[in-house]
Design an enzyme around this catalytic site. Structure first.
Site, PDB file in Angstrom:
ATOM      1  CE1 TYR A 268      33.356  14.591  51.132  1.00  0.00           C
ATOM      2  CE2 TYR A 268      35.479  15.695  51.144  1.00  0.00           C
ATOM      3  CZ  TYR A 268      34.097  15.723  51.321  1.00  0.00           C
ATOM      4  OH  TYR A 268      33.503  16.898  51.665  1.00  0.00           O
ATOM      5  CD  GLU A 269      34.864  10.835  54.979  1.00  0.00           C
ATOM      6  OE1 GLU A 269      35.184   9.678  55.337  1.00  0.00           O
ATOM      7  OE2 GLU A 269      35.523  11.830  55.272  1.00  0.00           O
ATOM      8  N   GLY A 270      34.294   7.021  51.243  1.00  0.00           N
ATOM      9  CA  GLY A 270      33.737   5.867  50.544  1.00  0.00           C
ATOM     10  C   GLY A 270      32.977   6.405  49.344  1.00  0.00           C
TER      11      GLY A 270
END
Ligand SMILES: Cc1cc2nc3c(=O)[nH]c(=O)nc-3n(C[C@H](O)[C@H](O)[C@H](O)COP(=O)(O)OP(=O)(O)OC[C@H]3O[C@@H](n4cnc5c(N)ncnc54)[C@H](O)[C@@H]3O)c2cc1C
Length: 575
Positions: free
Chosen positions: A440-442
């Site tokens: 997650y978060e890129g």
């Protein structure tokens, strides 16, 4: 099962002695009153709170998880009262401005506290983990009305916030987002419709209200990311009525069971624009960058927890008689069995990963110092350089702290043998929990693209060169500087080859094949600086028969060889 207790003394040595953190903070007029004693007192209190209140909830959060019924979500027993104690004691608002109800302290303290919280209880920490980014986004892009109504509640943590980006068909590729926004006739409000998936903390019982920051597309907006706008939609409006934001379900998942991952349906929900129409991604990037660094801290905290657990297990567990050098055999009484920590293969796992925790900590705390410098230093050139550090290093830290954490925790699990695979000792939970941080978060693939195409190529590698030159100045005259100088020259040469390649017809395509390796190359270069600094300014001891806790030697033996490997892959691919 042992619970995680932050080692405040070790962290204070790193921050105060190795990084010279308090003196660097004091140089900033904004923090003129800050000193080492204040920072140490706060961190020692935080360590106690985390060990006594947050750590004990980790296993129960994992085994019981969150529950869903008719749109309502209950977090595991103890989570809500711990959260209340957390924000009411001021831990949520460490770095927020005093005028918004915060403590006005340096970001570095907040980084350290969130790293420890993640090691103690990753699932629980997901909830407050988004507060800092939401605060910054609203502070910089919100209208005065929104600031007046929401900023203090978010700064203090009284209300939690979400980041509503992902949709079923649009994960990494935000240009595909379809959630719709429509401007109402009042000219002030918007109605938002669409379904967001995987929303951390979309619904829960931790705070009285939840503030959703939502990316959506106005009717006449351009396609792609240039048509995205950012909106604020609360769970409850000022008059107490509930908004048309519904939690449809929570996901069953591999780890972080204490964090509800929600499918959220926005059904013509009334909201307000943050920033300008079609410039939503620009505003959201403030939140995303803060979240990326927060995820890097998750990796460090979880690896530290795994090292802590595996060290104490390896000291207790006895198997076989460990091999010893001749010089020691004659001096030691005859033992039948040894602690497994005396077996070199096990000691190596623990030494290497303990060193990685320290080295990544230095990089993360250095980044926090740079972010405070970028914000508050009186000299513009210094501010620009500090911001360049943060820009370049953020994707490296996000990707590498999480990758190295997962690999390192897996090695620490090995220390337990079969006892690590069963849940009793809690090490398998750390492995499961840590896996999401690479996604997650890129995702880590997106971080590698971000590094190459947004942080290195656009300025022809100038910011990176400046960073490497400054790092060398820190260790000038030391034995390690010769090795690092050679590595940094190789990085500069390789970067020039990448820049040249990017101008060729198939250049970006070919660069995509080596972006991961390039990011790993820079990671090792930065870890080299950390280990050299630890060697010079830390409390490292020399090698002995029980292993090697000298950071520079660990770097040379177990980290640097990968540098040569990645360099070779890159040069072969690009030749
Ligand atoms: C527990 C959990 C919590 C989450 N919390 C939130 C949240 O609070 N808010 C929110 O908005 N989202 C959240 N997410 C969503 C998360 O950010 C996305 O899952 C992530 O961005 C990846 O999107 P995706 O899953 O659709 O994968 P995809 O984008 O479909 O990617 C699949 C694979 O392809 C790779 N890939 C895609 N594009 C490229 C490319 N150009 N080059 C190379 N490789 C590529 C990816 O790296 C990945 O390995 C959460 C997800 C989970 C599981």
């Amino acid at each position: 099962m042992s619970i995680y207790t932050p080692d405040s003394q070790e962290v204070l040595t790193l921050f105060n002695q190795v990084l010279n953190g308090p003196a660097r903070i004091k140089e900033l007029p904004h923090f003129a009153d800050f000193d080492e004693e204040l920072g140490s007192q706060i961190l020692e209190e935080a360590a106690k709170f985390i060990a006594n209140v947050i750590s004990p909830l980790n296993a129960i959060g994992d085994s019981l998880g969150c529950s869903y019924q008719s749109g309502e979500v209950k977090t595991p027993p103890g989570f809500a009262s711990a959260y209340k104690e957390f924000w009411q004691s001021g831990w949520a608002s460490l770095s927020a401005d005093t005028e918004h109800g915060g403590q006005g302290l340096p970001l570095a303290l907040e980084f350290i506290v969130y790293e420890w919280l993640s090691g103690a209880n990753h699932g629980w920490t997901m909830a407050p983990g988004l507060l800092h980014g939401a605060y910054e986004t609203l502070k910089h892009h919100g209208s005065q009305n929104l600031i007046d109504q929401y900023l203090e509640k978010i700064a203090t943590g009284e209300w939690l916030a979400t980041m509503c980006i992902t949709e079923a068909h649009a994960g990494s590729d935000l240009g595909l987002l379809q959630t719709k926004a429509h401007k109402e006739e009042d000219g002030q409000t918007y109605s938002i419709s669409g379904t967001k998936i995987f929303i951390s903390g979309g619904e829960h019982d931790l705070s009285e209200n939840i503030v959703h920051l939502v990316l959506a597309r106005l009717n006449d907006a351009p396609k792609g990311t240039k048509g995205l706008s950012l909106f604020l939609v609360p769970k409850f409006y000022e008059d107490g009525t509930r908004s048309a934001v519904h939690c449809e379900r929570i996901e069953e998942k591999m780890g972080i069971h204490g964090s509800p991952t929600c499918v959220m349906r926005f059904e013509d929900a009334k909201g307000w624009l943050i920033g300008e129409e079609n410039k939503g991604l620009n505003a959201m990037f403030l939140m995303m960058n803060a979240a990326r660094l927060h995820v890097a801290l998750q990796g460090i905290g979880l690896l530290d927890a795994a090292v802590q657990k595996s060290t104490s297990y390896a000291q207790e567990r006895k198997q076989f008689r460990a091999p010893k050098p001749q010089s020691l055999i004659s001096k030691e009484p005859n033992q039948n069995t040894s602690s497994i920590i005396e077996h070199p293969q096990i000691k190596k796992i623990i030494d290497k990963n303990a060193c990685q925790v320290k080295a990544f900590r230095l990089l993360a705390y250095q980044t926090a110092l740079m972010l405070d410098t970028a914000k508050h230093h009186p000299d513009e050139t210094t501010r620009i350089k500090a911001q360049q550090w943060s820009n370049v290093v953020t994707p490296i830290l996000k990707a590498s702290c999480t990758q190295n954490a997962f690999d390192g925790i897996s090695e620490c699990l090995q220390v337990f043998g079969g006892h690590g695979y069963v849940s009793e000792w809690g090490i398998e939970q750390h492995l499961r929990d840590s896996r999401i941080a690479m996604i997650y978060e890129g995702t880590n693939e997106i971080q590698a693209i971000d590094l190459m195409t947004r942080k290195v190529l656009p300025d022809q590698g100038l910011a990176l060169k400046g960073i490497l030159d400054d790092l060398l100045k820190d260790i000038q005259g030391t034995q390690s500087s010769v090795v690092l100088q050679k590595m940094y020259s190789q990085i500069k040469e390789t970067t020039q080859i990448c820049i040249q390649m990017s101008t060729e017809p198939d250049g970006l395509y070919r660069l995509n094949w080596i972006m991961q390796e390039y990011l790993r190359l820079l990671t090792i270069a930065l870890l080299g600086w950390s280990c050299a600094l630890l060697n010079e300014r830390g409390n490292s001891t020399d090698s002995n028969s029980m292993g090697d806790s000298n950071p520079w030697r660990i770097f040379q033996k177990w980290m640097r060889p990968d540098f040569e490997k990645y360099l070779q892959i890159i040069h072969e691919e690009l030749s």
